[in-house]
Design a protein around this motif. Structure first.
Motif, PDB file in Angstrom:
ATOM      1  N   TRP A 253       0.188  -4.478   6.111  1.00  0.00           N
ATOM      2  CA  TRP A 253      -1.158  -4.317   7.082  1.00  0.00           C
ATOM      3  C   TRP A 253      -1.569  -3.144   6.999  1.00  0.00           C
ATOM      4  O   TRP A 253      -2.758  -3.106   7.130  1.00  0.00           O
ATOM      5  CB  TRP A 253      -0.516  -5.075   8.551  1.00  0.00           C
ATOM      6  CG  TRP A 253      -0.143  -6.393   8.471  1.00  0.00           C
ATOM      7  CD1 TRP A 253       0.976  -6.910   9.338  1.00  0.00           C
ATOM      8  CD2 TRP A 253      -0.404  -7.513   7.652  1.00  0.00           C
ATOM      9  NE1 TRP A 253       1.568  -8.023   8.933  1.00  0.00           N
ATOM     10  CE2 TRP A 253       0.683  -8.673   8.016  1.00  0.00           C
ATOM     11  CE3 TRP A 253      -1.205  -8.077   6.647  1.00  0.00           C
ATOM     12  CZ2 TRP A 253       0.639  -9.801   7.660  1.00  0.00           C
ATOM     13  CZ3 TRP A 253      -1.393  -9.234   6.270  1.00  0.00           C
ATOM     14  CH2 TRP A 253      -0.294 -10.181   6.750  1.00  0.00           C
ATOM     15  N   ALA A 254      -0.786  -2.205   7.599  1.00  0.00           N
ATOM     16  CA  ALA A 254      -1.285  -0.717   7.679  1.00  0.00           C
ATOM     17  C   ALA A 254      -1.959  -0.188   6.381  1.00  0.00           C
ATOM     18  O   ALA A 254      -2.994   0.457   6.731  1.00  0.00           O
ATOM     19  CB  ALA A 254      -0.126   0.051   8.264  1.00  0.00           C
TER      20      ALA A 254
ATOM     21  N   LEU B  33      -2.400  -7.462  13.151  1.00  0.00           N
ATOM     22  CA  LEU B  33      -2.051  -6.264  13.860  1.00  0.00           C
ATOM     23  C   LEU B  33      -1.693  -6.493  15.335  1.00  0.00           C
ATOM     24  O   LEU B  33      -1.239  -5.534  16.234  1.00  0.00           O
ATOM     25  CB  LEU B  33      -2.493  -5.003  13.363  1.00  0.00           C
ATOM     26  CG  LEU B  33      -1.946  -4.442  12.149  1.00  0.00           C
ATOM     27  CD1 LEU B  33      -2.827  -3.374  11.477  1.00  0.00           C
ATOM     28  CD2 LEU B  33      -0.688  -4.283  11.763  1.00  0.00           C
TER      29      LEU B  33
ATOM     30  N   ARG C 263      -6.948  -6.531  11.801  1.00  0.00           N
ATOM     31  CA  ARG C 263      -6.722  -6.120  13.059  1.00  0.00           C
ATOM     32  C   ARG C 263      -6.071  -7.161  13.887  1.00  0.00           C
ATOM     33  O   ARG C 263      -5.052  -7.036  14.639  1.00  0.00           O
ATOM     34  CB  ARG C 263      -7.950  -5.618  13.726  1.00  0.00           C
ATOM     35  CG  ARG C 263      -8.280  -4.345  13.095  1.00  0.00           C
ATOM     36  CD  ARG C 263      -9.586  -3.864  13.978  1.00  0.00           C
ATOM     37  NE  ARG C 263      -9.768  -2.303  13.860  1.00  0.00           N
ATOM     38  CZ  ARG C 263     -10.778  -1.678  14.240  1.00  0.00           C
ATOM     39  NH1 ARG C 263     -11.612  -2.267  15.062  1.00  0.00           N
ATOM     40  NH2 ARG C 263     -10.796  -0.395  14.360  1.00  0.00           N
TER      41      ARG C 263
END
Length: 197
Positions: A93-94, A124, A121
């Motif tokens: 994800w990052a 996350l 987002r």
């Protein structure tokens, strides 16, 4: 926004990546010039057909719309989108967020860049950021049924079922072929009819 339970498959744009490299290169060379993303005039007739499509025809038309939304004439942006989508499929994800951050900085007029960032987002748990990106997506492409379905998912996470129902219904109004979203609408209506909300 692409949601597993919302009827929009985040892997759908990756279908292009499954083609053999030579076939993909030939297809790209033979394709007419790309007009770009949500501004492509081919979208209007596709949306008209989608509203009237049955369960068999609908998914194919939806795929054509996603393919157009996924295109952008800038090769750097297109590459970042491909990289970010692959990273999402690998649950990185990052790193995916970094690619989508670069896209929205470089191409703020590209709806799918905002939509993909909204998805990451959400994953996350940055729900406010996800809503902001969905709003930007919808400003650029008000017909983005994927973003509307994603907004419904965010509202469910925020425990706002009435708002989720409105978002899901707006997605269905544009794309009646979204079976997962239709089920969510039915479940939410049943639940809301039995609640004090």
């Amino acid at each position: 926004m692409a949601w597993i339970s919302g009827g929009c498959d985040p892997r759908r744009p990756l279908a292009v990546l499954r083609l053999p490299a030579v076939a993909l290169a030939l297809a790209l060379l033979a394709a007419p010039p790309v007009l770009a993303d949500q501004r492509d005039p081919a979208l209007a007739p596709l949306f008209e057909r989608l509203k009237r499509a049955d369960a068999v025809e609908g998914p194919g038309i939806e795929d054509q719309i996603w393919a157009i939304w996924f295109r952008y004439p800038d090769r750097v942006v297109a590459s970042l989108l491909d990289e970010g989508t692959v990273l999402m499929s690998r649950r990185r994800w990052a790193e995916a967020l970094d690619r989508f951050d670069q896209i929205v900085a470089r191409a703020p007029d590209f709806a799918e860049g905002w939509n993909k960032r909204a998805t990451v987002r959400f994953l996350l748990d940055d729900l406010e950021g996800s809503v902001a990106d969905i709003q930007r997506t919808l400003l650029l492409e008000p017909r983005h049924f994927g973003a509307l379905a994603g907004l419904g998912q965010v509202y469910l996470r925020l425990e706002r079922p009435a708002a989720a129902l409105r978002a899901f219904q707006a997605a269905l109004d544009l794309n009646p072929a979204m079976a997962g979203v239709r089920r969510q609408v039915e479940e939410l209506r049943a639940w809301l009819d039995g609640s004090d909300i």
